[in-house]
Design an enzyme around this catalytic site. Structure first.
Site, PDB file in Angstrom:
ATOM      1  N   CYS A   1       0.803  -1.225   0.000  1.00  0.00           N
ATOM      2  CA  CYS A   1       0.000   0.000   0.000  1.00  0.00           C
ATOM      3  C   CYS A   1       0.832   1.268   0.000  1.00  0.00           C
ATOM      4  O   CYS A   1       0.474   2.258  -0.639  1.00  0.00           O
ATOM      5  CB  CYS A   1      -0.958  -0.007   1.187  1.00  0.00           C
TER       6      CYS A   1
ATOM      7  N   HIS B   1      -1.152   7.241   3.817  1.00  0.00           N
ATOM      8  CA  HIS B   1       0.284   6.997   3.943  1.00  0.00           C
ATOM      9  C   HIS B   1       1.047   8.159   3.300  1.00  0.00           C
ATOM     10  O   HIS B   1       0.789   8.525   2.145  1.00  0.00           O
ATOM     11  CB  HIS B   1       0.676   5.706   3.237  1.00  0.00           C
TER      12      HIS B   1
END
Length: 363
Positions: free
Chosen positions: A159, A254
């Site tokens: 991810c 993120h």
């Protein structure tokens, strides 16, 4: 009668499985018709198992809430009930996941996976569609090797890579060789699943270790940037990556701080920004519902991108970049951000499935 493609979700009760169910409601091409999880959940309704731990929105989507969960370990249960499956399996052993995904493929059920088990299989494409859509051609060799007719396995990468690989690829596509990359990631707690990191470890804290994450961050870009040769994906050999990966007290999103060193030809900062703003990768005629209209969004503010402000850009599928400046050690540095549970997880898997359908692999 619905003309949508019926799809299944393996690991439907977990955090990624829930994201698939949430994001697929009202999808124009796909409709969830089959859900599977661990044997302890099998035979119960989705509502019964997930009601107390539903993570997204106010209510479980009605089209799925009353579906009966099947045992994900029995691939034959999916026959005739879905045309392909999204895999969000959370088993202890990667070998178990690999064997189970292969079992579905062997029955003619394609697997679009979020799991990491198959990421290093040479004949399994690890897709970021804006970068390596051409890697899906390796599926033909994969089917031949295994003797599969309609089944196959395709995966998405880690991810955190989503927050910076597309901007780097855009520069490479523009003719600039990237020789070395130093990346420090600040990864949201949702990346650890549910219940995830204990609150007493995370509140007022930064954890400078995520098991296996640095190894993935240093290896996976090389496969993504590689090429298909003789039915296998050959890793890209012209890039060295050093990664530090940290868990931070952010729910979703993120963030990555990246420094790049180029070859002999070096772009100006203005040229880098122009390349990013103009980057378009997927042909418009494919009209993939989850594809971001503008894959890279450039922020000019001194303090952006930020997870809370920028993670939801373009359905949560775009990469936001900012703080572009010269680097005293390498050549340039910048900050990248993406939504880890959308672009980095279920949304990325859905986009992969859309690409595979558009290319004729999900008939």
């Amino acid at each position: 009668m619905s003309q949508k493609i019926p799809v299944g979700i393996l690991g439907a009760t977990g955090a990624v499985g829930q994201n698939y169910i949430y994001l697929l409601q009202n999808h124009p091409w796909f409709e969830v018709s089959y859900i599977a999880a661990s044997p302890r959940s099998a035979g119960k309704s989705y509502r019964e198992v997930v009601a107390s731990k539903w993570l997204l929105g106010a209510n479980i989507p009605e089209g799925v809430a009353d579906l009966i969960i099947e045992d994900a370990n029995d691939a034959s249960k999916a026959l005739g009930r879905c045309r392909f499956v999204f895999s969000a399996l959370e088993l202890d052993s990667k070998d178990e996941i690999k064997a189970l995904e292969n079992a579905y493929a062997a029955l003619g059920i394609p697997v679009v996976s979020n799991a990491s088990a198959h990421r290093w299989s040479e004949d399994v494409p690890m897709l970021i569609p804006e970068i390596n859509a051409d890697h899906i051609s390796v599926i033909d060799a994969q089917r031949k090797t295994h003797g599969w007719d309609k089944g196959f396995v395709a995966v998405k990468p880690n991810c955190s890579l989503q927050s910076y690989m597309t901007p780097i690829w855009a520069l490479m596509q523009a003719g600039y060789e990237v020789k070395r990359m130093f990346v420090t990631t600040m990864q949201a707690v949702s990346g650890a699943g549910y219940p995830g990191v204990p609150s007493l470890d995370m509140i007022d804290n930064v954890v400078p270790y995520i098991g296996g994450e640095e190894e993935k961050s240093e290896k996976e870009p090389l496969k993504i940037l590689g090429k298909v040769e003789n039915g296998k994906i050959v890793n890209f050999g012209g890039l060295k990556v050093s990664a530090h990966c940290n868990r931070v007290p952010v729910i979703n999103g993120h963030t990555a701080c990246i420094s790049l060193e180029f070859g002999d030809k070096k772009p100006s900062l203005a040229e880098v920004e122009k390349i990013w703003r103009e980057f378009r990768a997927l042909p418009q005629e494919l009209d993939l519902p989850f594809a971001p209209r503008q894959p890279i969004i450039v922020r000019s503010e001194a303090n952006r991108p930020q997870p809370r402000r920028d993670r939801d850009e373009d359905k949560g599928m775009a990469v936001s970049v900012g703080r572009l400046r010269e680097c005293p050690l390498f050549d340039i540095r910048f900050v990248g951000l993406s939504h880890n549970t959308v672009r980095g997880a279920a949304g990325g898997g859905i986009l992969n499935a859309e690409l595979l359908k558009a290319k004729g692999y999900l008939a």
